[in-house]
Design a protein around this motif. Structure first.
Motif, PDB file in Angstrom:
ATOM      1  N   GLU A 227      -4.465  -5.169 -10.089  1.00 31.99           N
ATOM      2  CA  GLU A 227      -4.076  -4.828  -8.706  1.00 31.99           C
ATOM      3  C   GLU A 227      -3.109  -3.645  -8.707  1.00 31.99           C
ATOM      4  OE1 GLU A 227      -2.763  -7.595  -5.028  1.00 31.99           O
ATOM      5  OE2 GLU A 227      -1.260  -7.410  -6.591  1.00 31.99           O
ATOM      6  N   ILE A 228      -2.207  -3.624  -9.677  1.00 31.88           N
ATOM      7  CA  ILE A 228      -1.203  -2.547  -9.744  1.00 31.88           C
ATOM      8  C   ILE A 228      -1.870  -1.200 -10.015  1.00 31.88           C
ATOM      9  CG2 ILE A 228       0.765  -1.670 -11.104  1.00 31.88           C
ATOM     10  CD1 ILE A 228       1.543  -4.673 -11.476  1.00 31.88           C
ATOM     11  N   GLU A 229      -2.862  -1.187 -10.904  1.00 33.03           N
ATOM     12  CA  GLU A 229      -3.462   0.088 -11.309  1.00 33.03           C
ATOM     13  C   GLU A 229      -4.675   0.490 -10.477  1.00 33.03           C
ATOM     14  OE1 GLU A 229      -1.658   1.828 -12.759  1.00 33.03           O
ATOM     15  OE2 GLU A 229      -1.090   1.320 -14.804  1.00 33.03           O
ATOM     16  N   CYS A 230      -5.139  -0.399  -9.607  1.00 34.58           N
ATOM     17  CA  CYS A 230      -6.324  -0.066  -8.798  1.00 34.58           C
ATOM     18  C   CYS A 230      -6.008   1.104  -7.866  1.00 34.58           C
ATOM     19  CB  CYS A 230      -6.767  -1.271  -7.982  1.00 34.58           C
ATOM     20  SG  CYS A 230      -8.066  -0.850  -6.790  1.00 34.58           S
ATOM     21  N   PRO A 231      -6.767   2.203  -7.933  1.00 29.70           N
ATOM     22  CA  PRO A 231      -6.458   3.346  -7.077  1.00 29.70           C
ATOM     23  C   PRO A 231      -6.754   3.100  -5.599  1.00 29.70           C
ATOM     24  CG  PRO A 231      -8.500   3.741  -8.272  1.00 29.70           C
ATOM     25  CD  PRO A 231      -7.922   2.455  -8.806  1.00 29.70           C
ATOM     26  N   LYS A 232      -7.485   2.043  -5.291  1.00 32.34           N
ATOM     27  CA  LYS A 232      -7.850   1.768  -3.901  1.00 32.34           C
ATOM     28  C   LYS A 232      -7.110   0.568  -3.317  1.00 32.34           C
ATOM     29  CE  LYS A 232     -10.351   5.271  -3.756  1.00 32.34           C
ATOM     30  NZ  LYS A 232      -9.997   6.407  -2.887  1.00 32.34           N
ATOM     31  N   GLY A 233      -6.120   0.071  -4.035  1.00 36.67           N
ATOM     32  CA  GLY A 233      -5.288  -1.008  -3.505  1.00 36.67           C
ATOM     33  C   GLY A 233      -6.039  -2.311  -3.270  1.00 36.67           C
ATOM     34  N   ILE A 234      -7.077  -2.571  -4.073  1.00 34.80           N
ATOM     35  CA  ILE A 234      -7.822  -3.834  -3.917  1.00 34.80           C
ATOM     36  C   ILE A 234      -6.904  -4.992  -4.309  1.00 34.80           C
ATOM     37  CG2 ILE A 234      -9.838  -5.170  -4.673  1.00 34.80           C
ATOM     38  CD1 ILE A 234     -10.575  -2.668  -3.012  1.00 34.80           C
ATOM     39  N   SER A 235      -6.826  -5.972  -3.425  1.00 33.52           N
ATOM     40  CA  SER A 235      -5.854  -7.057  -3.590  1.00 33.52           C
ATOM     41  C   SER A 235      -6.412  -8.215  -4.426  1.00 33.52           C
ATOM     42  CB  SER A 235      -5.456  -7.538  -2.192  1.00 33.52           C
ATOM     43  OG  SER A 235      -5.138  -8.877  -2.198  1.00 33.52           O
ATOM     44  N   LEU A 236      -5.476  -8.912  -5.106  1.00 34.65           N
ATOM     45  CA  LEU A 236      -5.846 -10.107  -5.884  1.00 34.65           C
ATOM     46  C   LEU A 236      -6.454 -11.190  -4.991  1.00 34.65           C
ATOM     47  CD1 LEU A 236      -2.736 -10.532  -8.234  1.00 34.65           C
ATOM     48  CD2 LEU A 236      -4.994  -9.681  -8.877  1.00 34.65           C
ATOM     49  N   GLU A 237      -6.179 -11.092  -3.711  1.00 35.45           N
ATOM     50  CA  GLU A 237      -6.741 -12.038  -2.733  1.00 35.45           C
ATOM     51  C   GLU A 237      -8.276 -12.119  -2.873  1.00 35.45           C
ATOM     52  OE1 GLU A 237      -7.083 -11.847   2.057  1.00 35.45           O
ATOM     53  OE2 GLU A 237      -5.340 -10.862   1.191  1.00 35.45           O
ATOM     54  N   ASN A 238      -8.872 -10.990  -3.274  1.00 38.18           N
ATOM     55  CA  ASN A 238     -10.334 -10.957  -3.423  1.00 38.18           C
ATOM     56  C   ASN A 238     -10.809 -11.830  -4.585  1.00 38.18           C
ATOM     57  OD1 ASN A 238     -11.347  -8.936  -1.355  1.00 38.18           O
ATOM     58  ND2 ASN A 238      -9.670  -7.810  -2.323  1.00 38.18           N
ATOM     59  N   ILE A 239      -9.976 -11.950  -5.620  1.00 37.79           N
ATOM     60  CA  ILE A 239     -10.336 -12.828  -6.748  1.00 37.79           C
ATOM     61  C   ILE A 239     -10.291 -14.281  -6.277  1.00 37.79           C
ATOM     62  CG2 ILE A 239      -9.685 -13.618  -9.053  1.00 37.79           C
ATOM     63  CD1 ILE A 239      -8.648 -10.852  -9.670  1.00 37.79           C
ATOM     64  N   ALA A 240      -9.237 -14.610  -5.520  1.00 32.49           N
ATOM     65  CA  ALA A 240      -9.120 -15.983  -5.008  1.00 32.49           C
ATOM     66  C   ALA A 240     -10.311 -16.318  -4.120  1.00 32.49           C
ATOM     67  CB  ALA A 240      -7.808 -16.129  -4.238  1.00 32.49           C
TER      68      ALA A 240
END
Ligand code: SF4
Ligand code: FES
Length: 254
Positions: A227-240
């Motif tokens: 999540e920290i390094e994703c250039p598009k700000g994809i959130s961990l919420e998507n994994i959940a």
């Protein structure tokens, strides 16, 4: 900000092919405009190498505007370099100082084998998306109005945020386990949140997770580095969300 020119040293991974042993090679590059992008700096280096009758450095790129996800470089130990929310192609040389030594390496992941120099094979991501299949749209023989299906604004926003994933692979490259869960979570979520995506939702999540496992990606241990390094700000919420979708699909199939 006034244009400046800097002289830099580069340590770049060179590898002839997938089976060759690679190593870091040293280069010196002078008069690099701080207005140039990181990829333009590599273009400048390649011109220098060609003028010296040496082989240019292979690196991936396409759109050069943060859309295609091709520019997969590890710069000074960070996926896409020192800036947050930035792809390699959007990184500018003003982020570096005169005299700096910059390390440039390809993504390192079992599921992304190196093809040559800085180019890796990310087709595992394509196969995961293909495993997800299609989305059914019942048009009843007529063209459907785009706004005919009411979708809550919050769901539409979340689906749109998930769809911002460009498939660059930085999440995998930066994860100590080489996990692809942030990518797969985003690709599952962009459909699971919308009514159009619900028809094949269970089949989709099961098939995408199965393909992900077959491709050799690692397990997620919740470090959050992706999540920290994703250039598009994809959130961990998507994994959940993906985990919930998967458990629901597994329970329904029993
Ligand atoms: S989740 Fe982020 S880091 Fe991973 S592939 Fe998508 S855009 Fe790249
Ligand atoms: S070259 Fe397309 S995102 Fe960087």
């Amino acid at each position: 900000m006034a244009t400046k020119f800097i002289n830099i040293n580069l340590k770049i991974w060179r590898q002839k092919n997938a089976n060759a042993k690679g190593s870091l090679e040293s280069y010196k590059l002078d008069k690099v405009s701080t207005d140039s992008s990181f990829l333009e700096m590599l273009d400048q280096l390649n011109e220098q190498l060609i003028n010296e009758q040496k082989e240019s450095i292979a690196f991936d790129h396409d759109c050069r505007e943060g859309i295609c996800g091709m520019c997969s470089l590890y710069i000074n130990g960070r996926a896409h370099g020192p800036d947050t929310g930035t792809t390699t192609c959007q990184l500018h040389m003003r982020k570096f100082n005169d005299g700096d030594t910059i390390y440039v390496e390809p993504w390192r992941s079992r599921a992304f084998p190196i093809i040559k120099d800085l180019v890796v094979d990310r087709s595992a991501f394509d196969r995961i998306q293909q495993a997800g299949g299609f989305v059914s749209v019942n048009t009843s023989g007529r063209t459907m109005d785009a706004n005919a299906i009411p979708i809550p604004k919050a769901d539409a926003d979340k689906a749109f945020e998930a769809a911002a994933c460009i498939g660059c692979g930085a999440c995998v490259a930066t994860c100590k386990n080489g996990s692809a869960l942030l990518f797969v979570g985003a690709k599952v979520s962009q459909y699971a949140l919308l009514p159009q995506g619900k028809v094949e939702a269970q089949e989709r999540v099961v098939n995408m997770v199965r393909q992900m496992d077959e491709e050799g990606f690692g397990n997620c241990t919740n470090t959050g580095a992706c999540e920290i390094e994703c250039p598009k700000g994809i959130s961990l919420e998507n994994i959940a969300r993906m985990n919930r979708e998967f458990l629901f699909a597994a329970a329904k199939s029993e």
